[in-house]
Design an enzyme around this catalytic site. Structure first.
Site, PDB file in Angstrom:
ATOM      1  N   ASP A 128       0.855  -1.181   0.000  1.00  0.00           N
ATOM      2  CA  ASP A 128       0.000   0.000   0.000  1.00  0.00           C
ATOM      3  C   ASP A 128       0.891   1.232   0.000  1.00  0.00           C
ATOM      4  O   ASP A 128       2.118   1.113  -0.031  1.00  0.00           O
ATOM      5  CB  ASP A 128      -0.925  -0.001   1.222  1.00  0.00           C
ATOM      6  CG  ASP A 128      -0.155   0.193   2.531  1.00  0.00           C
ATOM      7  OD1 ASP A 128       1.093   0.260   2.504  1.00  0.00           O
ATOM      8  OD2 ASP A 128      -0.808   0.289   3.589  1.00  0.00           O
ATOM      9  N   ASP A 131       1.417   4.813   2.231  1.00  0.00           N
ATOM     10  CA  ASP A 131       1.019   5.459   3.488  1.00  0.00           C
ATOM     11  C   ASP A 131       1.447   6.927   3.488  1.00  0.00           C
ATOM     12  O   ASP A 131       2.617   7.220   3.239  1.00  0.00           O
ATOM     13  CB  ASP A 131       1.702   4.754   4.672  1.00  0.00           C
ATOM     14  CG  ASP A 131       1.496   3.246   4.639  1.00  0.00           C
ATOM     15  OD1 ASP A 131       0.359   2.806   4.828  1.00  0.00           O
ATOM     16  OD2 ASP A 131       2.480   2.508   4.402  1.00  0.00           O
ATOM     17  N   ASP A 135      -3.343   4.645   2.463  1.00  0.00           N
ATOM     18  CA  ASP A 135      -3.750   5.078   3.801  1.00  0.00           C
ATOM     19  C   ASP A 135      -3.384   6.546   3.984  1.00  0.00           C
ATOM     20  O   ASP A 135      -2.227   6.921   3.794  1.00  0.00           O
ATOM     21  CB  ASP A 135      -3.019   4.267   4.890  1.00  0.00           C
ATOM     22  CG  ASP A 135      -3.691   2.923   5.137  1.00  0.00           C
ATOM     23  OD1 ASP A 135      -4.776   2.680   4.569  1.00  0.00           O
ATOM     24  OD2 ASP A 135      -3.130   2.120   5.899  1.00  0.00           O
TER      25      ASP A 135
HETATM   26  P1  UTP Z   1       2.293  -1.061   6.606  1.00  0.00           P
HETATM   27  O1  UTP Z   1       1.425  -2.178   7.054  1.00  0.00           O
HETATM   28  O2  UTP Z   1       1.826  -0.248   5.478  1.00  0.00           O
HETATM   29  O3  UTP Z   1       3.739  -1.680   6.368  1.00  0.00           O
HETATM   30  O4  UTP Z   1       2.490  -0.147   7.867  1.00  0.00           O
HETATM   31  P2  UTP Z   1       4.909  -1.228   5.400  1.00  0.00           P
HETATM   32  O5  UTP Z   1       6.141  -1.336   6.200  1.00  0.00           O
HETATM   33  O6  UTP Z   1       4.609   0.068   4.756  1.00  0.00           O
HETATM   34  O7  UTP Z   1       4.930  -2.398   4.361  1.00  0.00           O
HETATM   35  P3  UTP Z   1       4.232  -2.498   2.921  1.00  0.00           P
HETATM   36  O8  UTP Z   1       5.295  -2.150   1.979  1.00  0.00           O
HETATM   37  O9  UTP Z   1       3.080  -1.545   2.881  1.00  0.00           O
HETATM   38  O10 UTP Z   1       3.809  -3.912   2.811  1.00  0.00           O
HETATM   39  C1  UTP Z   1       3.480   0.859   7.957  1.00  0.00           C
HETATM   40  C2  UTP Z   1       3.732   1.182   9.378  1.00  0.00           C
HETATM   41  O11 UTP Z   1       2.611   1.818   9.932  1.00  0.00           O
HETATM   42  C3  UTP Z   1       2.272   1.244  11.151  1.00  0.00           C
HETATM   43  C4  UTP Z   1       2.823  -0.162  11.130  1.00  0.00           C
HETATM   44  O12 UTP Z   1       3.212  -0.549  12.418  1.00  0.00           O
HETATM   45  C5  UTP Z   1       3.988  -0.064  10.212  1.00  0.00           C
HETATM   46  O13 UTP Z   1       5.145   0.109  10.970  1.00  0.00           O
HETATM   47  N1  UTP Z   1       0.818   1.202  11.297  1.00  0.00           N
HETATM   48  C6  UTP Z   1       0.060   0.531  10.403  1.00  0.00           C
HETATM   49  C7  UTP Z   1       0.248   1.816  12.350  1.00  0.00           C
HETATM   50  O14 UTP Z   1       0.937   2.443  13.165  1.00  0.00           O
HETATM   51  N2  UTP Z   1      -1.103   1.756  12.522  1.00  0.00           N
HETATM   52  C8  UTP Z   1      -1.888   1.081  11.658  1.00  0.00           C
HETATM   53  O15 UTP Z   1      -3.120   1.030  11.862  1.00  0.00           O
HETATM   54  C9  UTP Z   1      -1.299   0.460  10.559  1.00  0.00           C
HETATM   55 MN    MN Z   2       2.737   0.458   3.750  1.00  0.00          MN
END
Ligand code: UTP
Ligand code: MN
Length: 496
Positions: free
Chosen positions: A325, A327, A421
């Site tokens: 995804d 972020d 997100d």
């Molecule tokens: P992600 O699940 O998007 O992981 O969460 P990522 O490292 O970006 O991996 P990919 O590439 O998308 O697969 C990113 C960070 O945001 C935090 C998670 O702990 C992670 O470290 N996070 C995620 C939150 O703090 N709250 C949430 O509800 C979701």
């Molecule tokens: Mn991510």
């Protein structure tokens, strides 16, 4: 005024956890040997009534082992017998009663000092050489590219499978082991090179040994090809579907998202979108796509609030070239101006047909109403939008789309569904949100555990010092590391 989270009074002494757990990252196990069952039960009840997390039995989830009248070597020897599966986490703290009594008196886990620790004689051996690696992922640098992918892929598959079996302790143990291997300066060739490294239990070592000797692990290969693993991987790969739902469906004979289309199983709105865009969402998002989405989000944000700023976080900020995804954090330099921003951004995007799905949650974090040392769970409470973007493919922007013809283009439409997100943070919490959202997940987990062990509580909103009973402010990630007594680790080396 009744505090929202008033503890239940008169909870049974050592019964099931009836109290609110205030310090979830400090999981205490009281060793019964020499303490006796009744004293142990009394202390357990006392600690639980104060919001401590007391484990009835030893598991890899335990972070603090407290014992009375045992020597460090005795406790260490006991610990080694506790992990038949070999998932022993060597970062567990072995403590005497002073830590426990002081923590009870303080009403929170006090910072561990050397006088609290049991002295364990270092095993004398030829290889005291190798290891100076910290046991917490936030104590070491973990680059994106490393030298042990064959081993870490194997361990991470076992971790994933443990998640599919809702065995979190086991999953974390495998992830920790993989993370240690990622931080090594070169490829592991012989088992001896692992001596003294933290977090490598017997089970992990067995897997590693088999791979080093035979090129593959039978357990990993069996798991990889097992029907349960494959079905759970496919089903949890659906947006909006967690392990619990996937497991229910699996028990009902569902093996693949396609099985859901014809079944009578009720799907919620997120899951319907997840099934509809399944084939799109399983294709990794590239950095170039993330950047294009960043431009779109920037335009949307600029249009609704002048001066708002967006930051790409998550895996892409750690240097990954693909992700599941994208972020983004959104903030505004004037605290408060960011409030209610997201619905406007969403409307702007929807008006341009750029969203296939969205669900927006309001901000529910209010520091004044916060239980200060509240569980810093990784579900934070920012204003947040889970969405699926409709991203035009680059060639679709050109004058002539390839082979348009009839509607046969359905297989490769001119757009791609991408999970995005959006998280809005007040600027005073920005550094914490940035640190919390940059990941990796294991890095975050260990940061919070580290903080707990230092008598602090870290979340994506704030850092609270339980001893000084005050929030520690920060405007940069560097300051947060400093508050925690950690060397600063840049995003590119948080790939734990
Ligand atoms: P992600 O699940 O998007 O992981 O969460 P990522 O490292 O970006 O991996 P990919 O590439 O998308 O697969 C990113 C960070 O945001 C935090 C998670 O702990 C992670 O470290 N996070 C995620 C939150 O703090 N709250 C949430 O509800 C979701
Ligand atoms: Mn991510």
């Amino acid at each position: 005024m009744i505090p929202a989270k008033r503890r239940k009074l008169g909870a049974p002494a050592a019964g099931p956890v009836a109290d609110v757990i205030r310090f979830p990252h400090v999981a205490v196990f009281l060793l019964e040997k020499r303490m006796g069952a009744s004293r142990r039960a009394f202390l357990t009840g006392l600690a639980r009534s104060k919001g401590f997390r007391l484990e009835d039995s030893y598991s890899p989830a335990v972070t603090h082992v407290v014992s009375e009248k045992n020597s460090g070597d005795e406790v260490q020897a006991w610990l080694e017998t506790q992990t038949p599966a070999g998932d022993a986490d060597r970062s567990v703290h072995l403590l005497n009663m002073t830590w426990f009594t002081e923590s009870m008196a303080a009403g929170h886990p006090v910072k561990i000092e050397s006088r609290h620790r049991l002295q364990v004689k270092a095993k004398s051996g030829p290889s005291a050489v190798t290891n100076t690696m910290g046991a917490y992922a936030c104590q070491r640098k973990t680059p994106l590219e490393h030298h042990n992918a064959v081993l870490t892929d194997a361990l991470l598959l076992l971790a994933e499978n443990a998640d599919f079996c809702t065995n979190e302790g086991r999953s974390v143990a495998f992830k920790r082991a993989a993370s240690v291997l990622k931080a090594l300066p070169g490829p592991v060739r012989r088992m001896e090179e692992l001596q003294g490294l933290p977090c490598l239990g017997e089970h992990c070592q067995r897997v590693i040994k088999e791979i080093l000797e035979h090129g593959a692990s039978s357990e990993v290969e069996m798991t990889r090809h097992s029907e349960h693993y494959q079905a759970m991987k496919a089903l949890t790969g659906i947006f909006g579907v967690g392990v619990k739902t996937a497991e229910q469906w699996h028990r009902a004979g569902i093996r693949h998202p396609a099985d859901l289309v014809s079944s009578e199983h009720k799907l919620n709105r997120a899951q319907r979108a997840g099934v509809e865009y399944y084939e799109h969402l399983r294709v990794p998002v590239t950095k170039a796509e993330a950047d294009r989405i960043g431009e779109i989000v920037k335009r949307a944000v600029d249009a609704v609030l002048l001066g708002a700023e967006i930051t790409l976080t998550g895996g892409f900020r750690r240097g990954k070239q693909t992700g599941h995804d994208v972020d983004f954090l959104i903030t505004h330099p004037d605290e408060g101006r960011e409030e209610g921003l997201l619905p406007k951004v969403v409307s702007w995007l929807e008006a341009r047909d750029l969203l296939l799905y969205q669900k927006t949650n309001k901000n529910s974090y209010l520091e004044a109403k916060e239980w200060p040392a509240r569980p810093p769970s990784n579900m934070d409470r920012f204003e947040r939008c889970f969405s699926i973007f409709k991203l035009q493919r680059p060639w679709a922007a050109l004058e002539e789309p390839p082979q348009s013809g009839e509607r046969g283009a359905a297989e490769t439409p001119g757009w791609k569904a991408v999970r995005v997100d959006l998280v809005v943070t007040p600027v005073s919490q920005f550094a914490f949100a940035l640190l919390g959202w940059t990941g990796s997940q294991l890095f975050e987990r260990d940061l919070r555990r580290w903080a707990g062990q230092k008598g602090m509580s870290l979340s994506s909103h704030a850092l609270y010092d339980c001893e000084q009973k005050r929030y520690l402010r920060a405007t940069s990630e560097e300051e947060i590391f400093a508050h925690l007594g950690l060397e600063y680790i840049p995003p590119g080396e948080r790939n734990a």
